[in-house]
Design an enzyme around this catalytic site. Structure first.
Site, PDB file in Angstrom:
ATOM      1  N   HIS A  59       0.863  -1.197   0.000  1.00 51.13           N
ATOM      2  CA  HIS A  59       0.000   0.000   0.000  1.00 51.13           C
ATOM      3  C   HIS A  59       0.889   1.234   0.000  1.00 51.13           C
ATOM      4  CE1 HIS A  59      -3.866  -2.093   0.732  1.00 51.13           C
ATOM      5  NE2 HIS A  59      -3.036  -3.016   1.209  1.00 51.13           N
ATOM      6  N   GLN A 152     -11.139   0.483  -0.905  1.00 46.86           N
ATOM      7  CA  GLN A 152     -10.924   0.244   0.536  1.00 46.86           C
ATOM      8  C   GLN A 152     -12.226   0.267   1.354  1.00 46.86           C
ATOM      9  OE1 GLN A 152      -7.711   0.260   2.980  1.00 46.86           O
ATOM     10  NE2 GLN A 152      -9.535  -0.771   3.729  1.00 46.86           N
ATOM     11  N   HIS A 210      -8.142  -8.121  -2.081  1.00 46.55           N
ATOM     12  CA  HIS A 210      -8.117  -8.444  -0.662  1.00 46.55           C
ATOM     13  C   HIS A 210      -9.314  -9.360  -0.461  1.00 46.55           C
ATOM     14  CE1 HIS A 210      -5.551  -4.932  -0.504  1.00 46.55           C
ATOM     15  NE2 HIS A 210      -5.340  -5.097   0.782  1.00 46.55           N
ATOM     16  N   GLU A 213     -10.054 -11.285   4.471  1.00 44.22           N
ATOM     17  CA  GLU A 213      -9.060 -10.889   5.488  1.00 44.22           C
ATOM     18  C   GLU A 213      -9.795 -10.761   6.820  1.00 44.22           C
ATOM     19  OE1 GLU A 213      -7.011  -7.184   4.855  1.00 44.22           O
ATOM     20  OE2 GLU A 213      -5.539  -7.591   6.424  1.00 44.22           O
TER      21      GLU A 213
HETATM   22 ZN   LIG Z   1      -3.366  -5.016   1.729  1.00 42.63          ZN
END
Ligand SMILES: [Zn+2]
Length: 429
Positions: A59, A152, A210, A213
């Protein structure tokens, strides 16, 4: 006449005392005792020459922002996301570019010459995307930077999540990202995976999400990701990052899931430093460690590579740009301590990651790019154990970073006068 010959280097595949001859930015020859001269010759003295390290999950828009606007008090993933949400409105292109370039300088010192970074596309202003596109262009002579459009705050959950991600792709971002476990419901998470894979197929782009997670054993978006990969013919072009829920899943379910991931030819990217730090936070004891099932995935022939993920940002107040630190943690958290295991882990930091990123002309073979790093260690196992110093970093045949070996002068009566930690401590395998 060559530009450079690196003499007597060991290679990660076990070849010993090889000379590597470089001409015009390419590897011209690798063999023992090359009978030729070069403008510059360097004696590697049996130390390990490796292709450069590759970080397939990072990131860069968040790196080196630690403490802005405040520290993460709980240390959790969710407070990290909230904290990033506080910081985001204050971000400027100049500050993002400056921090990223500073990180890339550090990366070069660590022999890290290819990085895939997720770029947050949640804020419709897309300041992060503009900044990272500039960074990608500026570091291109020394670092291959790939950008992932990363929603995000959720593809569906953020007010303009879907539209902003699409605009980021229009601006030139290379890869479609996702965060299905952060959508409002399991069903919306599944729908986001389906929509994002369709988007990638329509545009001919790779996917890197992602995915799962979380410690929730019922977070099973990886299954959807694998199935959608097959449905859209995206085999080999899709990566699942993190997959930490697999740590907690039922074993019977996993016995069906792993062959599905293999069938989809998915690349798997655990992030050992961050997984070990952020997972299991709702447990008392025993406390789950949350890294996905690395040895089992590798045994199924799945391409596993490791990401650094974070360095000095809202999620992780540690990190150094050293992929050997990532591998060191992978050995411990996956309990892969045998010599064979360590070779597999080292390969995950180089060739497996290069495969994940689709790098061309990568590796120590004749005709490939003359990109390499010389380590203060004689083999991959020692490089990992010592988190070895990167003595030379070579890009296109040019030395772009040089570090003195770590050698300590000792003042003890009757004992050696100096110690090189990479000589004389490991058995001869
Ligand atoms: Zn990440």
């Amino acid at each position: 006449m060559f530009d450079l010959i690196l003499r007597r280097a060991n290679l990660p595949d076990g070849r010993k005392a090889q000379d590597i001859a470089i001409r015009a930015g390419k590897i011209a020859e690798i063999a023992p005792n090359i009978d030729a001269t070069a403008r510059q010759e360097i004696d590697a003295t049996g130390r390990l020459a490796s292709p450069p390290f590759v970080d397939p999950h990072f990131h860069m828009d968040a790196t080196l922002s630690l403490g802005l606007p405040r520290m993460n008090r709980s240390g959790t993933l969710l407070e990290g996301i909230a904290l990033w949400g506080e910081l985001r409105p204050t971000l400027t292109i100049d500050a993002l570019v400056e921090r990223a370039l500073r990180y890339c300088d550090l990366a070069v010192t660590q022999g890290l010459l290819a990085i895939r970074t997720h770029v947050d596309t949640s804020d419709p202003k897309l300041t992060t995307v503009e900044a990272m596109l500039e960074v990608k262009a500026r570091v291109a002579p020394y670092i291959t930077l790939q950008l992932v459009a990363f929603p995000q705050d959720g593809y569906y959950r953020a007010p303009e999540g879907a539209a902003s991600l699409t605009r980021a792709l229009d601006m030139g971002v290379d890869i479609v990202g996702g965060i299905p476990h952060f959508e409002r419901t399991m069903a919306e998470g599944q729908a986001s995976v389906e929509a994002l894979c369709r988007l990638a197929a329509d545009r001919g782009l790779p996917v890197d999400m992602h995915c799962d997670e979380t410690d929730d054993p019922h977070s099973r978006h990886v299954e959807t990701l694998a199935a959608e990969t097959i449905r859209h013919g995206l085999q080999g072009r899709v990566a699942g990052s993190h997959l930490t829920s697999m740590h907690s899943m039922d074993n019977y379910y996993v016995s069906k899931l792993i062959p599905l991931i293999a069938e989809a030819q998915m690349n798997v990217i655990p992030n050992p430093l961050i997984n070990i730090m952020l997972q299991g936070r709702h447990d008392t004891y025993p406390k789950r460690r949350g890294m996905t099932r690395v040895p089992e995935l590798m045994a199924a022939g799945i391409n596993v590579s490791f990401g650094h993920d974070c360095v000095m940002d809202p999620w992780y107040a540690m990190g150094s740009g050293d992929m050997l630190e990532v591998g060191h943690m992978a050995i411990h958290s996956a309990q892969m301590g045998s010599l064979d295991d360590k070779t597999k882990i080292f390969n995950a930091l180089i060739v497996n990651s290069a495969k994940t990123m689709g790098l061309e002309n990568y590796g120590l073979e004749k005709g490939r790019n003359a990109d390499l790093v010389l380590l203060q260690a004689r083999d991959p196992a020692e490089a990992l154990r010592l988190k070895a110093t990167k003595l030379l970093v070579i890009k296109a045949g040019q030395i772009i970073a040089r570090t003195e070996p770590r050698i300590t002068q000792l003042s003890l009566q009757g004992r050696p006068s100096s110690i090189d930690p990479a000589i004389g401590f490991a058995p001869d395998y």
